[in-house]
Design an enzyme around this catalytic site. Structure first.
Site, PDB file in Angstrom:
ATOM      1  N   GLY A  41      -3.157   8.141  -3.973  1.00 58.11           N
ATOM      2  CA  GLY A  41      -2.604   9.397  -4.471  1.00 58.11           C
ATOM      3  C   GLY A  41      -1.293   9.775  -3.780  1.00 58.11           C
ATOM      4  N   ASP A  42      -0.642  10.755  -4.312  1.00 61.28           N
ATOM      5  CA  ASP A  42       0.542  11.391  -3.703  1.00 61.28           C
ATOM      6  C   ASP A  42       0.725  12.684  -4.491  1.00 61.28           C
ATOM      7  OD1 ASP A  42       2.873  10.958  -1.740  1.00 61.28           O
ATOM      8  OD2 ASP A  42       3.946  11.486  -3.555  1.00 61.28           O
TER       9      ASP A  42
ATOM     10  N   THR B 266      -4.844  13.192   5.758  1.00 58.07           N
ATOM     11  CA  THR B 266      -3.421  13.371   6.097  1.00 58.07           C
ATOM     12  C   THR B 266      -3.236  14.662   6.891  1.00 58.07           C
ATOM     13  OG1 THR B 266      -2.871  12.202   4.072  1.00 58.07           O
ATOM     14  CG2 THR B 266      -1.079  13.365   5.175  1.00 58.07           C
TER      15      THR B 266
ATOM     16  N   LYS C 169       0.862  -1.178   0.000  1.00 56.21           N
ATOM     17  CA  LYS C 169       0.000   0.000   0.000  1.00 56.21           C
ATOM     18  C   LYS C 169       0.894   1.221   0.000  1.00 56.21           C
ATOM     19  CE  LYS C 169      -4.047   1.944   0.601  1.00 56.21           C
ATOM     20  NZ  LYS C 169      -3.818   2.506  -0.749  1.00 56.21           N
TER      21      LYS C 169
ATOM     22  N   ASN D  86      -2.776  18.945  -1.074  1.00 56.36           N
ATOM     23  CA  ASN D  86      -3.743  18.208  -0.261  1.00 56.36           C
ATOM     24  C   ASN D  86      -3.384  18.227   1.228  1.00 56.36           C
ATOM     25  OD1 ASN D  86      -4.206  15.168   0.929  1.00 56.36           O
ATOM     26  ND2 ASN D  86      -6.009  15.985  -0.084  1.00 56.36           N
TER      27      ASN D  86
ATOM     28  N   SER E  14      -6.907   5.387   4.048  1.00 61.59           N
ATOM     29  CA  SER E  14      -6.960   4.563   2.842  1.00 61.59           C
ATOM     30  C   SER E  14      -7.277   3.119   3.219  1.00 61.59           C
ATOM     31  CB  SER E  14      -5.626   4.597   2.108  1.00 61.59           C
ATOM     32  OG  SER E  14      -5.523   5.759   1.329  1.00 61.59           O
TER      33      SER E  14
ATOM     34  N   GLN F  73       7.311   3.773   3.757  1.00 57.87           N
ATOM     35  CA  GLN F  73       5.910   3.337   3.850  1.00 57.87           C
ATOM     36  C   GLN F  73       5.761   2.044   4.658  1.00 57.87           C
ATOM     37  OE1 GLN F  73       3.799   5.381   1.496  1.00 57.87           O
ATOM     38  NE2 GLN F  73       2.191   4.782   2.908  1.00 57.87           N
TER      39      GLN F  73
ATOM     40  N   LYS G 293       5.244   1.773  -3.241  1.00 60.02           N
ATOM     41  CA  LYS G 293       5.118   3.142  -3.765  1.00 60.02           C
ATOM     42  C   LYS G 293       5.309   3.090  -5.272  1.00 60.02           C
ATOM     43  CE  LYS G 293       4.548   7.460  -2.417  1.00 60.02           C
ATOM     44  NZ  LYS G 293       3.723   7.997  -1.316  1.00 60.02           N
TER      45      LYS G 293
HETATM   46  P1  NDP Z   1       0.168  17.859  -3.654  1.00 58.25           P
HETATM   47  O1  NDP Z   1       0.653  17.562  -5.014  1.00 58.25           O
HETATM   48  O2  NDP Z   1      -1.286  17.984  -3.395  1.00 58.25           O
HETATM   49  O3  NDP Z   1       0.869  19.173  -3.077  1.00 58.25           O
HETATM   50  C1  NDP Z   1       2.239  19.295  -2.968  1.00 58.25           C
HETATM   51  C2  NDP Z   1       2.553  20.722  -2.630  1.00 58.25           C
HETATM   52  O4  NDP Z   1       3.951  20.859  -2.418  1.00 58.25           O
HETATM   53  C3  NDP Z   1       2.195  21.683  -3.740  1.00 58.25           C
HETATM   54  O5  NDP Z   1       1.835  22.913  -3.181  1.00 58.25           O
HETATM   55  C4  NDP Z   1       3.487  21.801  -4.518  1.00 58.25           C
HETATM   56  O6  NDP Z   1       3.616  23.008  -5.240  1.00 58.25           O
HETATM   57  C5  NDP Z   1       4.493  21.754  -3.394  1.00 58.25           C
HETATM   58  N1  NDP Z   1       5.766  21.198  -3.896  1.00 58.25           N
HETATM   59  C6  NDP Z   1       5.953  20.038  -4.562  1.00 58.25           C
HETATM   60  N2  NDP Z   1       7.252  19.862  -4.897  1.00 58.25           N
HETATM   61  C7  NDP Z   1       7.869  20.962  -4.417  1.00 58.25           C
HETATM   62  C8  NDP Z   1       9.208  21.391  -4.441  1.00 58.25           C
HETATM   63  N3  NDP Z   1      10.162  20.657  -5.022  1.00 58.25           N
HETATM   64  N4  NDP Z   1       9.493  22.574  -3.833  1.00 58.25           N
HETATM   65  C9  NDP Z   1       8.523  23.309  -3.229  1.00 58.25           C
HETATM   66  N5  NDP Z   1       7.239  22.943  -3.195  1.00 58.25           N
HETATM   67  C10 NDP Z   1       6.925  21.808  -3.775  1.00 58.25           C
HETATM   68  O7  NDP Z   1       0.821  16.715  -2.717  1.00 58.25           O
HETATM   69  P2  NDP Z   1       0.367  16.269  -1.274  1.00 58.25           P
HETATM   70  O8  NDP Z   1      -0.090  17.432  -0.489  1.00 58.25           O
HETATM   71  O9  NDP Z   1      -0.505  15.085  -1.435  1.00 58.25           O
HETATM   72  O10 NDP Z   1       1.754  15.717  -0.700  1.00 58.25           O
HETATM   73  C11 NDP Z   1       2.672  16.564  -0.004  1.00 58.25           C
HETATM   74  C12 NDP Z   1       3.648  15.688   0.751  1.00 58.25           C
HETATM   75  O11 NDP Z   1       2.929  14.863   1.684  1.00 58.25           O
HETATM   76  C13 NDP Z   1       4.466  14.708  -0.086  1.00 58.25           C
HETATM   77  O12 NDP Z   1       5.731  14.520   0.529  1.00 58.25           O
HETATM   78  C14 NDP Z   1       3.669  13.415   0.024  1.00 58.25           C
HETATM   79  O13 NDP Z   1       4.470  12.271  -0.220  1.00 58.25           O
HETATM   80  C15 NDP Z   1       3.241  13.496   1.479  1.00 58.25           C
HETATM   81  N6  NDP Z   1       2.089  12.694   1.840  1.00 58.25           N
HETATM   82  C16 NDP Z   1       0.884  12.855   1.214  1.00 58.25           C
HETATM   83  C17 NDP Z   1      -0.200  12.110   1.607  1.00 58.25           C
HETATM   84  C18 NDP Z   1      -1.556  12.333   1.043  1.00 58.25           C
HETATM   85  O14 NDP Z   1      -2.511  11.705   1.538  1.00 58.25           O
HETATM   86  N7  NDP Z   1      -1.734  13.205   0.083  1.00 58.25           N
HETATM   87  C19 NDP Z   1      -0.081  11.052   2.628  1.00 58.25           C
HETATM   88  C20 NDP Z   1       1.210  11.035   3.286  1.00 58.25           C
HETATM   89  C21 NDP Z   1       2.246  11.799   2.861  1.00 58.25           C
HETATM   90  P3  NDP Z   1       2.995  23.156  -6.714  1.00 58.25           P
HETATM   91  O15 NDP Z   1       1.544  23.458  -6.509  1.00 58.25           O
HETATM   92  O16 NDP Z   1       3.763  24.277  -7.302  1.00 58.25           O
HETATM   93  O17 NDP Z   1       3.233  21.854  -7.412  1.00 58.25           O
END
Ligand code: NDP
Length: 444
Positions: free
Chosen positions: A165-166, A209, A90, A240, A376, A111, A126
């Protein structure tokens, strides 16, 4: 050379071109040193560390699709099935140009332990692609997702491997992928989570999250005789995790004054307007400059900078290695009390050490952001029993899971003489559970 160092050296030699994976392995192996050293000969004979750092299997495949001009585009897809000792693999699917095997392996390895901490029966995996969803039309996104799933569908299943998602993969992408899976297999099954509510998604999964991050942060404060009320938080990210972390923080009486994306960041001293942020990021998929244009009093800055704003609590919610040593120094100098990771590995090893050495309560992502995967797993349960639970039911379970995770990692740290070290606590608690299952299942 002792066993942990021996395995670290082997992993480094074997995966030299994957720094993110090496960073994750080093953090875990350093933390579990006391557990391994207490029974070194046994673990070595069982080759437990070699087994847990080597994925069960990994897939790399071509994803060809046609863009709106008729041009064929080619991306690379990945799925790493790391460890299924305690349940089906997962873990999410990341769509971002920075994706390569080392990123997917680091996330898959993390994970394993995160999923174990949830207390639910889910293994670690992943996947993703170097595809960049930014600026693509809906039709192009669908074309990519269908091609990606055409290959991925060979390796996944409701009892085998259940992606989610991620970064870059939200409800729209999951919908297109689910449709393609169904078309190929002629079968409706809970093979993906994060699905739309009309086709098997769970209420509260979107929020999980971010909400979970705040539930564990609140429990951390509570256990130190404090709470979230009146706390000033700085948050990175505007996706997210960040959006729902900000929303829950505000519900708990705190004020989040920043958010960021990959081009810049917002400082809003009145507190981030979540509805406006949702409109810009979830509906329009636009840049943060629009936030400052719509909200007098808010400032937009290019580049990075949120960690320079004085705060009580820092919540990195964007991406890996976004909080570095200089940022950690600033947080400490400004009187920050706690750093809880919403993203996966957002804090560098050096910064983590500095924060902890300076008395900051630090909860690592594998514990702090586990609410997403936990919910999830609740979506999988609902799909299996063909029922849907209410928002409140799921949210209550999420809250309980996060509170349990906090006490579980706190206790594990205490058992090994590392009270207050939640990095050690999280790694040990996750490791113990997975290793127990691996040993019970023999050599495999
Ligand atoms: P999203 O794609 O929804 O959002 C990511 C955010 O981070 C966006 O605002 C993006 O900016 C910004 N971002 C991405 N890459 C960079 C970078 N290199 N430098 C600066 N800002 C950056 O992703 P999530 O919110 O889902 O995920 C965020 C983190 O949380 C990740 O590490 C993910 O693995 C982790 N995570 C997510 C979960 C989930 O349920 N969604 C669960 C557990 C962990 P922009 O809009 O410009 O792309």
């Amino acid at each position: 050379m002792n066993y942990v160092d021996e395995v670290l050296a082997k992993v480094q030699a074997k995966n030299a071109s994957e720094p993110e994976f090496l960073q994750a392995v080093e953090e875990v192996l350093e933390s579990i040193r006391p557990v391994v050293e207490a029974n070194e000969e046994f673990y070595k004979k069982e080759a437990i560390l070699e087994r847990i750092t080597e994925p069960d299997r990994q897939f790399k495949f071509r994803v060809a699709w046609v863009d709106d001009s008729g041009q064929v585009q080619v991306n690379t897809g990945y799925r790493v099935q790391f460890n299924n000792a305690i349940g089906p693999y997962k873990g999410g699917l990341r769509l971002h140009p920075s994706v390569y095997l080392g990123i997917i392996k680091f996330l898959g390895f993390e994970q394993i332990f995160k999923n174990a901490l949830t207390g639910l029966p889910i293994g670690g995996g992943k996947g993703g692609s170097d595809f960049d969803p930014k600026g693509k039309s809906d039709r192009e996104i669908m074309a990519f997702c269908q091609s990606f799933m055409t290959e991925l569908s060979k390796y996944i299943g409701a009892d085998i491997d259940v992606p989610a998602g991620d970064i870059g993969t939200g409800a729209r992408e999951i919908g297109y992928m689910f449709g393609q899976y169904k078309r190929i297999k002629s079968q409706w099954e809970g093979v993906l989570t994060g699905k739309g509510l009309s086709f098997g998604g769970s209420l509260a999964r979107t929020e999980a999250t971010g909400y979970g991050l705040l539930y564990i942060t609140e429990e951390l404060l509570k256990s130190h005789g404090d709470d979230m009320k009146g706390k000033k938080c700085v948050v990175s990210g505007a996706g997210n995790v960040a959006i729902y972390a900000i929303q829950k923080a505000h519900q708990l009486g705190a004020k989040c004054v920043t958010c960021s994306d990959s081009t810049g960041w917002i400082y809003d001293p009145e507190g981030i307007d979540v509805a406006l942020l949702q409109e810009i990021k979830e509906v329009k998929r636009a840049r943060l400059t629009e936030y400052a244009e719509a909200r007098p009093g808010a400032e937009y800055h290019d580049g990075r900078g949120v960690w320079a704003i004085p705060c009580d609590i820092a919540l990195p919610c964007a991406t890996q290695n976004e909080l570095m040593i200089e940022d950690a120094k600033e947080l400490v100098a400004n009187g920050c009390k706690a750093v809880c990771e919403g993203a996966n590995m957002p804090t560098t090893l050096e910064a983590t050490k500095y924060l902890m050495d300076n008395g900051i309560w630090f909860i690592p992502g594998k514990a702090a952001n586990a609410g997403g995967v936990a919910t999830s797993a609740l979506e999988m349960s609902q799909n299996s029993e063909r029922l849907s639970w209410t928002f409140d039911e799921v949210d209550k379970m999420l809250n309980r899971i996060m509170v349990d995770i906090y006490h579980n990692i706190d206790d594990a740290g205490k058992r090994y003489g590392c009270e207050g070290n939640y990095v050690v606590g999280a790694n040990i608690a996750g490791f113990e559970k997975v290793v127990d299952a691996m040993l019970a299942q023999g050599v495999c």
